[in-house]
Write a protein that holds these residues in place. Structure first.
Motif, PDB file in Angstrom:
ATOM      1  N   MET A  56      11.479 -26.446  -7.053  1.00 48.91           N
ATOM      2  CA  MET A  56      12.304 -25.443  -6.911  1.00 48.91           C
ATOM      3  C   MET A  56      13.494 -25.770  -6.092  1.00 48.91           C
ATOM      4  N   LYS A  57      13.338 -26.625  -5.018  1.00 48.36           N
ATOM      5  CA  LYS A  57      14.671 -27.098  -4.469  1.00 48.36           C
ATOM      6  C   LYS A  57      15.262 -27.735  -5.277  1.00 48.36           C
ATOM      7  N   GLN A  58      15.019 -28.826  -6.192  1.00 46.18           N
ATOM      8  CA  GLN A  58      15.713 -29.639  -7.323  1.00 46.18           C
ATOM      9  C   GLN A  58      16.504 -28.922  -8.007  1.00 46.18           C
ATOM     10  N   TYR A  59      15.928 -27.650  -8.549  1.00 46.26           N
ATOM     11  CA  TYR A  59      16.408 -26.822  -9.581  1.00 46.26           C
ATOM     12  C   TYR A  59      17.280 -25.350  -8.955  1.00 46.26           C
ATOM     13  N   GLU A  60      17.318 -25.306  -7.770  1.00 47.54           N
ATOM     14  CA  GLU A  60      17.634 -24.231  -7.074  1.00 47.54           C
ATOM     15  C   GLU A  60      18.921 -23.716  -7.812  1.00 47.54           C
ATOM     16  N   SER A  61      19.947 -24.368  -7.827  1.00 45.84           N
ATOM     17  CA  SER A  61      21.215 -24.184  -8.282  1.00 45.84           C
ATOM     18  C   SER A  61      21.176 -23.467  -9.807  1.00 45.84           C
ATOM     19  N   VAL A  62      20.297 -24.135 -10.802  1.00 45.60           N
ATOM     20  CA  VAL A  62      20.040 -23.802 -12.056  1.00 45.60           C
ATOM     21  C   VAL A  62      19.756 -22.259 -12.154  1.00 45.60           C
TER      22      VAL A  62
END
Length: 83
Positions: A56-62
């Protein structure tokens, strides 16, 4: 390790499912329930939670771009809602 008796009440459907799952795994209902609790509280569960948090942290911007802060997808604003 000493064992402690724990009595629980569940509906018949849940009891039936527990019996069927235990039988399919070749173990007693007691052992099946014990294993479920160990999985839920053990290292496997913690590893999953940590991996999910990292994802979730890695893809938060997506996710933010796709769904926005209000939870509406970017397509919803254009009248192209999902079906």
């Amino acid at each position: 390790m000493a064992k402690t008796q724990l009595n629980v009440r569940v509906d018949e459907g849940t009891a039936r499912a527990a019996r069927e799952r235990a039988l399919a795994r070749g173990m007693s209902v007691n052992r099946y329930i014990e294993e479920l609790v160990k999985q839920d509280t053990g290292e496997v569960g913690q590893t999953f939670v940590e991996a999910a948090a990292d994802f979730m942290k890695q893809y938060e911007s997506v996710f933010a771009e796709e769904f926005g802060a209000d939870g509406e997808g970017r397509e919803a604003g254009r009248g192209e809602g999902r079906h």
